[in-house]
Enzyme design. Structure first.
Site, PDB file in Angstrom:
ATOM      1  N   THR A 193      -0.133   1.603   7.129  1.00  0.00           N
ATOM      2  CA  THR A 193      -0.080   0.395   6.314  1.00  0.00           C
ATOM      3  C   THR A 193       0.042  -0.810   7.228  1.00  0.00           C
ATOM      4  O   THR A 193       0.657  -0.738   8.286  1.00  0.00           O
ATOM      5  CB  THR A 193       1.082   0.426   5.305  1.00  0.00           C
ATOM      6  OG1 THR A 193       1.061  -0.790   4.554  1.00  0.00           O
ATOM      7  CG2 THR A 193       2.439   0.590   5.970  1.00  0.00           C
ATOM      8  N   THR A 233       0.859  -1.195   0.000  1.00  0.00           N
ATOM      9  CA  THR A 233       0.000   0.000   0.000  1.00  0.00           C
ATOM     10  C   THR A 233       0.891   1.240   0.000  1.00  0.00           C
ATOM     11  O   THR A 233       1.993   1.196   0.545  1.00  0.00           O
ATOM     12  CB  THR A 233      -0.851  -0.033   1.297  1.00  0.00           C
ATOM     13  OG1 THR A 233      -1.825  -1.047   1.148  1.00  0.00           O
ATOM     14  CG2 THR A 233      -1.513   1.289   1.617  1.00  0.00           C
ATOM     15  N   GLY A 293     -10.833  -1.678   3.382  1.00  0.00           N
ATOM     16  CA  GLY A 293      -9.820  -1.674   4.441  1.00  0.00           C
ATOM     17  C   GLY A 293      -9.775  -0.351   5.196  1.00  0.00           C
ATOM     18  O   GLY A 293     -10.708   0.462   5.144  1.00  0.00           O
ATOM     19  N   ASP A 294      -8.683  -0.160   5.898  1.00  0.00           N
ATOM     20  CA  ASP A 294      -8.517   1.050   6.720  1.00  0.00           C
ATOM     21  C   ASP A 294      -8.122   2.272   5.897  1.00  0.00           C
ATOM     22  O   ASP A 294      -8.393   3.407   6.300  1.00  0.00           O
ATOM     23  CB  ASP A 294      -7.439   0.820   7.787  1.00  0.00           C
ATOM     24  CG  ASP A 294      -6.088   0.526   7.151  1.00  0.00           C
ATOM     25  OD1 ASP A 294      -6.038  -0.277   6.187  1.00  0.00           O
ATOM     26  OD2 ASP A 294      -5.083   1.101   7.596  1.00  0.00           O
TER      27      ASP A 294
END
Ligand code: ASP
Length: 259
Positions: free
Chosen positions: A221, A170, A200-201
């Site tokens: 990440t 990422t 995801g976050d």
């Protein structure tokens, strides 16, 4: 005038040597240098942190060494679904997109949403539709796919499927500009073999991406589910703002809380 700073990351796992590719690590390093150059050029001539983080992340999105834009990981159905977010610490304006399938530069789509409003977070067809309206470049989903990512997906599926410990690069950037404003940007394909529709976050403001001039800019990440549950980016910033912690203390405290 403040001293400007730019910090970027190519994600957890990006430097892992790729199957049979001796030059991968050197190419990834070059990609990071190019991203730093793109952002530094803006900050060096007095440009804004928000422009710098967008520019740096765009370079990494186009670089197939990283898990963002071209070269992203594939979900369990073999599709690329991209998440990205950007936030301006000067005013806490933010834009976030998830499940993007055809927009070449998801970070610029997040930026477009931030600028246009009225929403902060758009997903799937609604996100790509905004990109088309804004005339952002569109590509086939296949354009994002590299042979290496297909191989990684096949390997994981052969081993039984999704594994949250398998992470690949990422990308993100945080910056402070000469006026003292901070900004953060994060872009990702998510985790290999993720379930269709998983977010995801990275695009969740306060989890993987957060920026506030009163504290810090954060781009995370790692396995996103941990960062979401701990609201990691916001937690770090508020440890500084409300708890009076230094950046280092806030970082260590947040990482401790994530485990
Ligand atoms: N945080 C990303 C996600 O969970 C993955 C990564 O950082 O590599 O989607």
């Amino acid at each position: 005038m403040a001293e400007w700073k730019l910090v970027i990351h190519g994600g957890a796992g990006a430097m892992r040597p790729v199957h049979g590719d001796e030059d991968h690590v050197e190419r990834a390093r070059q990609g990071l240098r190019d991203a730093l150059d793109a952002g530094s050029e803006i900050l060096g001539r007095g440009g804004s942190a928000i422009n710098a983080v967008e520019a740096a992340v765009r370079v990494l999105e186009d670089d197939p060494c990283f898990n963002a834009g071209r070269g992203s990981t594939l979900n369990a159905k073999g599709l690329v679904e991209l998440d990205a977010a950007i936030m301006d610490g000067a005013n806490r304006r933010a834009g976030a997109v998830a499940g993007v399938r055809t927009t070449r530069a998801p970070i610029s789509l997040a930026r477009t949403l931030m600028e246009r409003g009225p929403h902060v977070f758009l997903s799937y067809e609604g996100a790509d539709r905004l990109a088309r309206e804004a005339k952002l470049e569109q590509v086939d989903n296949e354009w994002f796919v590299t042979d290496e990512r297909r191989r990684q997906l096949d390997e994981l599926l052969a081993k039984g499927g999704f594994d949250s410990e398998v992470k690949y690069g990422t990308v993100g950037a945080v910056a402070v500009d000469a006026e003292g404003h901070v900004a953060a940007a994060t872009s990702t394909g998510g985790l290999t073999a993720k379930q269709w529709g998983r977010i995801g976050d990275s695009p969740l403001i306060g989890a993987g991406t957060y920026a506030d001039d009163r504290s810090a800019a954060v781009s995370a990440t790692g396995s996103g589910e941990y960062f979401i549950r701990a609201v990691a980016g916001h937690q770090l910033a508020e440890r500084m703002r409300l708890g009076g912690q230094s950046l280092q203390e806030a970082l260590e405290g947040t990482l401790e809380d994530i485990r």
